[in-house]
Motif scaffolding. Structure first.
Motif, PDB file in Angstrom:
ATOM      1  N   PHE A   1       0.856  -1.190   0.000  1.00  0.00           N
ATOM      2  CA  PHE A   1       0.000   0.000   0.000  1.00  0.00           C
ATOM      3  C   PHE A   1       0.889   1.236   0.000  1.00  0.00           C
ATOM      4  CE2 PHE A   1      -2.086   3.472   2.268  1.00  0.00           C
ATOM      5  CZ  PHE A   1      -3.222   3.629   1.481  1.00  0.00           C
TER       6      PHE A   1
ATOM      7  N   GLY B   1       0.000   5.250  -0.298  1.00  0.00           N
ATOM      8  CA  GLY B   1      -0.941   6.330  -0.472  1.00  0.00           C
ATOM      9  C   GLY B   1      -0.251   7.599  -0.914  1.00  0.00           C
TER      10      GLY B   1
ATOM     11  N   TYR C   1      -5.421   6.427   7.181  1.00  0.00           N
ATOM     12  CA  TYR C   1      -6.001   5.484   6.234  1.00  0.00           C
ATOM     13  C   TYR C   1      -6.719   4.363   6.979  1.00  0.00           C
ATOM     14  CZ  TYR C   1      -2.935   7.805   2.872  1.00  0.00           C
ATOM     15  OH  TYR C   1      -2.303   8.734   2.090  1.00  0.00           O
TER      16      TYR C   1
ATOM     17  N   THR D   1      -7.671  -0.956  -3.162  1.00  0.00           N
ATOM     18  CA  THR D   1      -8.044   0.446  -2.968  1.00  0.00           C
ATOM     19  C   THR D   1      -9.554   0.677  -3.056  1.00  0.00           C
ATOM     20  OG1 THR D   1      -7.691   0.857  -5.333  1.00  0.00           O
ATOM     21  CG2 THR D   1      -5.832   1.247  -3.850  1.00  0.00           C
TER      22      THR D   1
ATOM     23  N   SER E   1     -10.619   0.831   0.635  1.00  0.00           N
ATOM     24  CA  SER E   1      -9.786   1.620   1.542  1.00  0.00           C
ATOM     25  C   SER E   1     -10.321   3.053   1.598  1.00  0.00           C
ATOM     26  CB  SER E   1      -8.325   1.616   1.077  1.00  0.00           C
ATOM     27  OG  SER E   1      -8.206   2.217  -0.201  1.00  0.00           O
TER      28      SER E   1
ATOM     29  N   SER F   1      -9.413   7.169   3.085  1.00  0.00           N
ATOM     30  CA  SER F   1      -8.378   8.092   3.533  1.00  0.00           C
ATOM     31  C   SER F   1      -9.032   9.313   4.151  1.00  0.00           C
ATOM     32  CB  SER F   1      -7.476   8.510   2.366  1.00  0.00           C
ATOM     33  OG  SER F   1      -8.225   9.200   1.382  1.00  0.00           O
TER      34      SER F   1
END
Length: 884
Positions: free
Chosen positions: A51, A53, A79, A89, A92, A94
């Protein structure tokens, strides 16, 4: 007279210690410098998810294994990831949390770095209650904290964080929330005063700094809560432990040792004193952690990371610590294990007292109840129900005596693991039950260069199963958490996050490889190495964690290893490759069943990382060679070779009779001048001794082939003569023609175009048998005795002043018999042409002229294909070891 400046004492001590550090002769009794068994680079990882970001500096990890969620705190972002696959993603989330532009401007006005410090670095992230998370960040040198709604994953409230989070993102920090209470330890505010605090609920508590400072420039690395009140017969309280390194004020044998590792303890039920130590800890005690090699008086005094492993009984708990040296220019790490019972013994022992600015053991009377102790049933019987009920003499003594005299020694009295080539940064531990029913501690240790060592504690030693390169760029491992549900460990670093399986059993392809790994998570089922948790019936699985050598049958049988046949000329050097995957295995070679003793030029053998080198092969070195990987006392065959050494052929003057159809490498080459002065040297094939000529019908066949060769040479010689006459005529006409300059340029362009059409820019060049020859431009010199052929790669650049001569076509030998000499023979060439991996081909000649013989086209095309293939494949996994 000029006085000589005395040497720096620190440099003298360091200079004396470095030879000791790098030359530990521990021997079999105390061999702690452990080598990882296998090394896996980033492109060889199995089953890993990554991962990355938009943010950087991933430091805070909060794992919630039940719902399968992983919260990650980074720079100006938080996250929410799925633990099953952090790379997905689609599921996921944020949450941006950046400092405002005004706050960053104020940070710059304070002289801080706008590239690193003037951002909001998330330093704390934990569960607050069933519905909310609690987080804190540096917020451009003005700490802030916030509540996060878990369901919506949004901020719901912000508050001041200067008492809960450090200003500086580089300062050490540790903390957690338990039962709605937040505890943290760091260097707070601009004065960098270290402190251990209870941040909420009321009353807030902190350490004392007068008249005796409890903490001195402390760098905190970890903390833990141990519920010692459970099943306690004395009504004991739960305790919080904090681990750190601080400035040393104790007397020591080494004046250069300025730091010391510590463990501190406070009681969870502590609420401070009534008059003395108001809003201060009344139960604070600290003791020294020792991680040293006694025989060498080497102290690892800098604590970098710690992990607590709770036992079935809390008093049986242990914790592992990573230690380093105080000198940053010396790269070395150690892992020590400590028992909670030894920690409790130290806190129940004598105190230290500061006398005349020096710490000495206190020998006077200790007040009752004992200072620094938690409230128990004994205290309650005296109507002391809380810390506020403690008498002032007990609290005053605790205030002046925070340090214990007894030092905490590691289990076994020495480190479990020593690494002289890595700086460890983080550690995580998981307990695993092996097939033998024993409980093993699996250690996952991160380094400062992005590697992770996966190890297992076996009795009083540590065996490193493998080292994994998790990140391509060198960077320190920041944090690690283990998920038993996902059977994974999550590792964070400045550039991202990696999800790594706890084991990679499929990496081991044979029984002995699976057993030698000594991985308590893996077992051999007869066909593959698999995780033991995937089998309901484990009786058929093979595993040997204790010894790493038992369970596999017929592992010394070489029926499954790769076999090769090598045929070489006498006097040549031959490399027999033997690739061993294990760093702990030692290669051993046998010849016809007898182990080769002694290695070096005088013995005719030399061993290396890639195999056995036969130096100047002789007839007595022919035979069956076997390479074994010896590990844990077990000989495992890896490669098998049959080597045949062929005698050197006599000179051409002693040869008679007709040439035979032998393999190409049975012929030697010698450069001889041609009758035409403009055609350059050509190669003549010398036939072997007449004793090797066949008889009968085969002899007639070879006589026909001889006639064919003679005819071919005659035809080619005639073509060369005609071509020479034509070139001379054209040259004469061109010089006497008015348009000579024009024709010369056209001829030059045609020649240059012809040269560019060559499929392979190689050229033969004669060299001395003793050293490499040097020639300018294209080689046209005639040969001399003792010269050999060398292939050079040409970057052809034709100039108007050069007139390249035509390259004469060369006769080619018949194709190689594929059955008897499948692996070929080594050409009789000087050492400058030898390739140690046996993968080189010698190009004897190429020509642009048209050839009528099909042997020429087949050999040239095949050779071109081989050269083209090898140009794109520099290193084959199983290279063809023929030498033509």
């Amino acid at each position: 007279m000029k006085q000589t400046k005395p040497p720096n004492f620190m440099l003298v001590v360091l200079g004396c210690l470095i030879p000791v550090i790098w030359g530990f002769p521990f021997g079999p009794v105390l061999d702690m410098d452990v080598t990882p068994r296998t090394t896996v680079h980033v492109n060889g990882l199995l089953g890993c998810n990554h991962f990355h970001g938009a943010a950087v500096n991933y430091s805070s990890l909060l794992l919630e294994d039940g719902p399968g969620l992983l919260y990650v705190g980074a720079r100006e972002a938080i996250y929410k990831l799925d633990t099953a696959n952090i790379s997905d993603t689609n599921i996921s989330f944020s949450l941006e949390w950046a400092a405002s532009a005004e706050q960053k401007r104020q940070c710059l006005s304070k002289g801080k770095n706008n590239q690193t410090e003037c951002y909001n670095h998330v330093r704390f992230l934990d569960r607050y209650n069933d519905t909310h998370l609690y987080t804190c960040g540096t917020h451009a040198f003005r700490p802030r904290c916030a509540y996060i709604d878990v369901a919506r994953f949004t901020f719901v409230r912000f508050e001041e964080g200067k008492e809960k989070c450090p200003y500086d993102p580089t300062k050490s920090y540790t903390g957690f929330i338990i039962d709605g209470e937040m505890y943290s330890a760091s260097q707070y505010e601009f004065r960098d005063i270290p402190d251990i605090r209870r941040n909420f609920p009321f009353p807030n508590l902190r350490t004392d700094d007068s008249p005796t400072r409890w903490l001195l420039e402390s760098d905190f690395v970890g903390s833990a809560l141990l519920r010692e009140s459970i099943n306690s017969s004395i009504g004991d309280d739960d305790k919080l432990y904090f681990f750190f390194t601080e400035r040393n004020t104790e007397p020591t044998a080494y004046s250069s040792q300025t730091k010391v590792a510590r463990v501190a303890r406070v009681c969870k039920g502590d609420i401070g004193g009534q008059r003395t130590l108001q809003r201060k800890w009344t139960s604070f005690l600290k003791a020294r952690l020792v991680c040293a090699i006694p025989d060498y008086e080497l102290q690892f005094n800098v604590l970098r990371s710690v992990f607590v492993v709770e036992g079935s009984n809390v008093h049986d708990s242990v914790f592992y610590g990573i230690f380093g040296l105080e000198w940053r220019n010396v790269k070395m790490s150690a892992v020590c294990q400590y028992s909670l019972r030894d920690v409790q013994t130290a806190f129940d022992g004598p105190y230290m007292e500061l006398q005349d600015s020096k710490w000495r053991e206190y020998t006077g009377k200790v007040p009752d109840p004992r200072p620094g102790s938690c409230i128990t049933d004994q205290h309650r019987a005296l109507l002391l129900n809380s810390s506020r009920d403690l008498p002032d003499n007990t609290l005053n003594f605790a205030r002046r005596h925070p340090l214990m005299s007894k030092q905490i020694q590691p289990v076994g009295g020495h480190p479990l693991l020593l690494q002289r080539s890595a700086d460890y940064t983080k550690i995580a531990v998981q307990q695993v039950v092996g097939l033998d029913g024993l409980i093993y501690d699996m250690l996952f240790i991160g380094t400062d260069e992005g590697w992770m060592h996966r190890a297992v504690k076996i009795r009083d030693r540590v065996h490193i199963i493998e080292e994994l390169q998790l990140f391509e760029e060198k960077q320190p491992i920041n944090n690690m958490v283990i998920s038993q549900k996902q059977n994974s460990i999550y590792v964070s670093a400045p550039s991202g996050l990696v999800q790594v399986p706890l084991s990679s059993c499929e990496r081991y392809t044979s029984c002995y490889d699976c057993v030698f790994a000594r991985d308590p998570l893996c077992g051999w089922d007869g066909r593959t190495c698999a995780e033991i948790t995937s089998y309901a019936n484990r009786s058929s699985l093979v595993q040997d964690v204790q010894m790493g050598s038992r369970g596999c049958t017929n592992i010394t049988n070489d029926g499954f290893v790769m076999h090769r046949t090598r045929a070489v000329m006498a006097g040549d050097d031959v490399l027999l490759q033997c690739d061993i995957r294990s760093n702990l295995a030692t290669p051993y070679w046998t010849l016809n069943g007898q182990q080769l003793q002694g290695y070096g030029v005088e013995f005719g053998y030399r061993t290396g990382n890639d195999g056995l080198l036969i130096i100047g092969a002789q007839n007595q070195q022919s035979g069956h060679y076997r390479c074994y990987a010896v590990e844990n006392g077990v000989w495992v065959p890896v490669r098998s070779y049959v080597v045949r050494v062929q005698p050197v052929l006599p000179p051409a003057s002693h040869l008679s009779g007709s040439p035979t159809a032998l393999p190409e490498s049975f012929f030697t080459t010698k450069t001889v001048p041609t009758p035409s002065p403009s055609s350059g040297p050509v190669e003549q094939i010398l036939s072997p001794p007449p004793a090797q000529l066949p008889s009968g019908p085969e002899f007639q066949t070879y006589r026909h082939m001889e006639a064919m060769y003679i005819s071919l040479v005659a035809v080619l010689g005639g073509l060369c003569l005609v071509l020479t006459v034509v070139l001379l005529y054209v040259s004469f006409c061109a010089h006497n023609s008015p348009n000579a300059r024009k024709y010369s340029q056209q001829a030059l362009s045609i020649t240059t175009a012809s040269e560019r059409k060559r499929s392979s820019h190689f050229e033969l060049k004669t060299i001395s048998s003793h050293c490499n020859g040097r020639m300018e431009g294209r080689s046209r010199a005639t040969s001399r005795d003792g010269e050999f052929l060398q292939i050079i790669q040409m970057d052809i650049q034709t100039t108007p002043s050069e007139e390249p001569p035509p390259a004469p076509p060369l006769p080619m030998p018949p194709p190689l018999p594929a059955s008897e000499y499948a692996n070929g023979l080594s050409a009789t060439l000087p050492s400058v042409l030898r390739k140690m991996n046996g993968n080189s081909y010698v190009l004897l000649g190429q020509s642009d002229s048209e050839m009528t013989s099909p042997l020429y086209h087949s050999f040239t095309e095949e050779l071109n294909r081989i050269l083209e293939k090898r140009k794109h494949t520099q290193l084959d996994i199983q290279p063809d070891e023929s030498s033509v």
